[in-house]
Design a protein around this motif. Structure first.
Motif, PDB file in Angstrom:
ATOM      1  N   GLY A 130       0.816  -1.211   0.000  1.00  0.00           N
ATOM      2  CA  GLY A 130       0.000   0.000   0.000  1.00  0.00           C
ATOM      3  C   GLY A 130       0.849   1.260   0.000  1.00  0.00           C
ATOM      4  N   GLU A 131       0.185   2.398  -0.064  1.00  0.00           N
ATOM      5  CA  GLU A 131       0.867   3.703  -0.087  1.00  0.00           C
ATOM      6  C   GLU A 131       1.842   3.863   1.074  1.00  0.00           C
ATOM      7  N   GLY A 132       1.462   3.419   2.250  1.00  0.00           N
ATOM      8  CA  GLY A 132       2.300   3.561   3.434  1.00  0.00           C
ATOM      9  C   GLY A 132       3.533   2.676   3.428  1.00  0.00           C
ATOM     10  N   HIS A 133       3.627   1.745   2.491  1.00  0.00           N
ATOM     11  CA  HIS A 133       4.783   0.845   2.396  1.00  0.00           C
ATOM     12  C   HIS A 133       5.847   1.349   1.424  1.00  0.00           C
ATOM     13  N   ILE A 134       5.499   2.360   0.618  1.00  0.00           N
ATOM     14  CA  ILE A 134       6.345   2.795  -0.500  1.00  0.00           C
ATOM     15  C   ILE A 134       7.412   3.793  -0.039  1.00  0.00           C
ATOM     16  N   ASN A 135       8.627   3.672  -0.628  1.00  0.00           N
ATOM     17  CA  ASN A 135       9.716   4.600  -0.310  1.00  0.00           C
ATOM     18  C   ASN A 135       9.874   5.648  -1.415  1.00  0.00           C
ATOM     19  N   GLY A 136      10.973   6.384  -1.385  1.00  0.00           N
ATOM     20  CA  GLY A 136      11.210   7.470  -2.323  1.00  0.00           C
ATOM     21  C   GLY A 136      11.501   7.049  -3.751  1.00  0.00           C
ATOM     22  N   ILE A 137      11.736   5.771  -3.991  1.00  0.00           N
ATOM     23  CA  ILE A 137      11.969   5.294  -5.361  1.00  0.00           C
ATOM     24  C   ILE A 137      10.803   4.437  -5.863  1.00  0.00           C
ATOM     25  N   ASP A 138       9.649   4.616  -5.221  1.00  0.00           N
ATOM     26  CA  ASP A 138       8.387   3.997  -5.650  1.00  0.00           C
ATOM     27  C   ASP A 138       8.355   2.478  -5.601  1.00  0.00           C
ATOM     28  N   VAL A 139       9.071   1.896  -4.643  1.00  0.00           N
ATOM     29  CA  VAL A 139       8.941   0.468  -4.342  1.00  0.00           C
ATOM     30  C   VAL A 139       8.765   0.339  -2.830  1.00  0.00           C
ATOM     31  N   ALA A 140       8.379  -0.846  -2.383  1.00  0.00           N
ATOM     32  CA  ALA A 140       8.213  -1.068  -0.946  1.00  0.00           C
ATOM     33  C   ALA A 140       9.544  -0.842  -0.241  1.00  0.00           C
ATOM     34  N   HIS A 141       9.507  -0.130   0.848  1.00  0.00           N
ATOM     35  CA  HIS A 141      10.698   0.114   1.663  1.00  0.00           C
ATOM     36  C   HIS A 141      11.306  -1.228   2.057  1.00  0.00           C
ATOM     37  N   GLY A 142      12.622  -1.283   2.126  1.00  0.00           N
ATOM     38  CA  GLY A 142      13.296  -2.518   2.512  1.00  0.00           C
ATOM     39  C   GLY A 142      12.845  -3.042   3.860  1.00  0.00           C
ATOM     40  N   GLY A 143      12.480  -2.138   4.758  1.00  0.00           N
ATOM     41  CA  GLY A 143      11.988  -2.553   6.067  1.00  0.00           C
ATOM     42  C   GLY A 143      10.677  -3.304   6.001  1.00  0.00           C
ATOM     43  N   VAL A 144       9.863  -3.011   4.993  1.00  0.00           N
ATOM     44  CA  VAL A 144       8.590  -3.724   4.812  1.00  0.00           C
ATOM     45  C   VAL A 144       8.869  -5.186   4.482  1.00  0.00           C
ATOM     46  N   LEU A 145       9.779  -5.421   3.529  1.00  0.00           N
ATOM     47  CA  LEU A 145      10.101  -6.802   3.146  1.00  0.00           C
ATOM     48  C   LEU A 145      10.873  -7.514   4.249  1.00  0.00           C
ATOM     49  N   LEU A 191      16.488  -8.783  -4.044  1.00  0.00           N
ATOM     50  CA  LEU A 191      16.705  -9.124  -5.446  1.00  0.00           C
ATOM     51  C   LEU A 191      15.874  -8.282  -6.396  1.00  0.00           C
ATOM     52  N   SER A 192      14.735  -7.776  -5.922  1.00  0.00           N
ATOM     53  CA  SER A 192      13.856  -6.960  -6.753  1.00  0.00           C
ATOM     54  C   SER A 192      12.932  -6.179  -5.833  1.00  0.00           C
ATOM     55  N   GLY A 193      12.349  -5.101  -6.330  1.00  0.00           N
ATOM     56  CA  GLY A 193      11.447  -4.284  -5.536  1.00  0.00           C
ATOM     57  C   GLY A 193       9.994  -4.655  -5.742  1.00  0.00           C
ATOM     58  N   ALA A 194       9.201  -4.428  -4.709  1.00  0.00           N
ATOM     59  CA  ALA A 194       7.754  -4.656  -4.780  1.00  0.00           C
ATOM     60  C   ALA A 194       7.071  -3.330  -5.064  1.00  0.00           C
ATOM     61  N   LYS A 195       6.175  -3.333  -6.023  1.00  0.00           N
ATOM     62  CA  LYS A 195       5.511  -2.111  -6.465  1.00  0.00           C
ATOM     63  C   LYS A 195       4.163  -1.917  -5.769  1.00  0.00           C
ATOM     64  N   LEU A 196       3.722  -0.672  -5.774  1.00  0.00           N
ATOM     65  CA  LEU A 196       2.439  -0.318  -5.186  1.00  0.00           C
ATOM     66  C   LEU A 196       1.329  -1.196  -5.762  1.00  0.00           C
ATOM     67  N   GLY A 197       0.527  -1.784  -4.883  1.00  0.00           N
ATOM     68  CA  GLY A 197      -0.603  -2.609  -5.286  1.00  0.00           C
ATOM     69  C   GLY A 197      -0.283  -4.077  -5.466  1.00  0.00           C
ATOM     70  N   GLU A 198       1.001  -4.438  -5.473  1.00  0.00           N
ATOM     71  CA  GLU A 198       1.345  -5.855  -5.683  1.00  0.00           C
ATOM     72  C   GLU A 198       1.010  -6.695  -4.461  1.00  0.00           C
ATOM     73  N   TRP A 199       0.602  -7.927  -4.736  1.00  0.00           N
ATOM     74  CA  TRP A 199       0.392  -8.931  -3.697  1.00  0.00           C
ATOM     75  C   TRP A 199       1.726  -9.654  -3.528  1.00  0.00           C
ATOM     76  N   VAL A 200       2.268  -9.604  -2.322  1.00  0.00           N
ATOM     77  CA  VAL A 200       3.591 -10.139  -2.017  1.00  0.00           C
ATOM     78  C   VAL A 200       3.418 -11.274  -1.014  1.00  0.00           C
ATOM     79  N   VAL A 201       4.096 -12.401  -1.259  1.00  0.00           N
ATOM     80  CA  VAL A 201       3.952 -13.576  -0.400  1.00  0.00           C
ATOM     81  C   VAL A 201       5.319 -14.066   0.061  1.00  0.00           C
ATOM     82  N   ALA A 202       5.419 -14.328   1.357  1.00  0.00           N
ATOM     83  CA  ALA A 202       6.618 -14.923   1.947  1.00  0.00           C
ATOM     84  C   ALA A 202       6.358 -16.397   2.207  1.00  0.00           C
ATOM     85  N   HIS A 203       7.319 -17.218   1.808  1.00  0.00           N
ATOM     86  CA  HIS A 203       7.273 -18.662   2.058  1.00  0.00           C
ATOM     87  C   HIS A 203       8.424 -19.001   2.996  1.00  0.00           C
TER      88      HIS A 203
END
Length: 137
Positions: free
Chosen positions: A42-57, A89-101
């Motif tokens: 979501g919007e609150g997860h995004i950093n200044g380069i328009d991907v999820a902040h590393g802390g989110v992942l 390895l890659s950034g997560a974009k706004l709106g993406e569904w991200v899954v941890a296994h």
């Protein structure tokens, strides 16, 4: 899948309140050999380069690995992170569904070792390993 929808099989996580309520919301699904933990970026997860902040992942990695251990114990035990290693390895974009296994490699009486990965669709975002304390009385 429509933006904002939660994929079939995922249900709201029942984690403790506090930081994880702010960092999420998280969703879990029981797979054949592990628990998957998902989050919609979501919007609150995004950093200044328009991907999820590393802390989110990184938080998602810690949540998934420790939750896998938590559900593996009957009765459930508190889990504390000793060490967490992540590889972005890659950034997560706004709106993406991200899954941890997350998977348990070895579990002793007081310490456990786990590994896992985080994906968005077929794109690998992160790999992770962790060492955790099993807080037995």
């Amino acid at each position: 899948m429509e933006a904002g929808t939660i994929p079939a099989g995922f249900a709201p996580a029942r984690f403790s309140t506090g930081f994880l309520d702010v960092a999420g919301p998280y969703y879990t699904r029981k797979d054949a050999d592990h628990i998957a933990v998902g989050i919609r970026i979501g919007e609150g997860h995004i950093n200044g380069i328009d991907v999820a902040h590393g802390g989110v992942l990184t938080t998602l990695a810690d949540v998934a690995l420790s939750y896998q251990l938590f559900v593996s114990e009957k009765p459930h035990l508190p889990i504390a992170t000793i060490n967490l290693n992540t590889n972005f390895l890659s950034g997560a974009k706004l709106g993406e569904w991200v899954v941890a296994h997350a998977y348990i490699d070895r579990k002793g009486t007081r310490t456990a070792y786990c590994h896992g990965n985080i994906v968005a669709d077929d794109r690998l975002l992160m790999t992770m390993t962790g060492v955790f304390a099993l807080l037995r009385k």
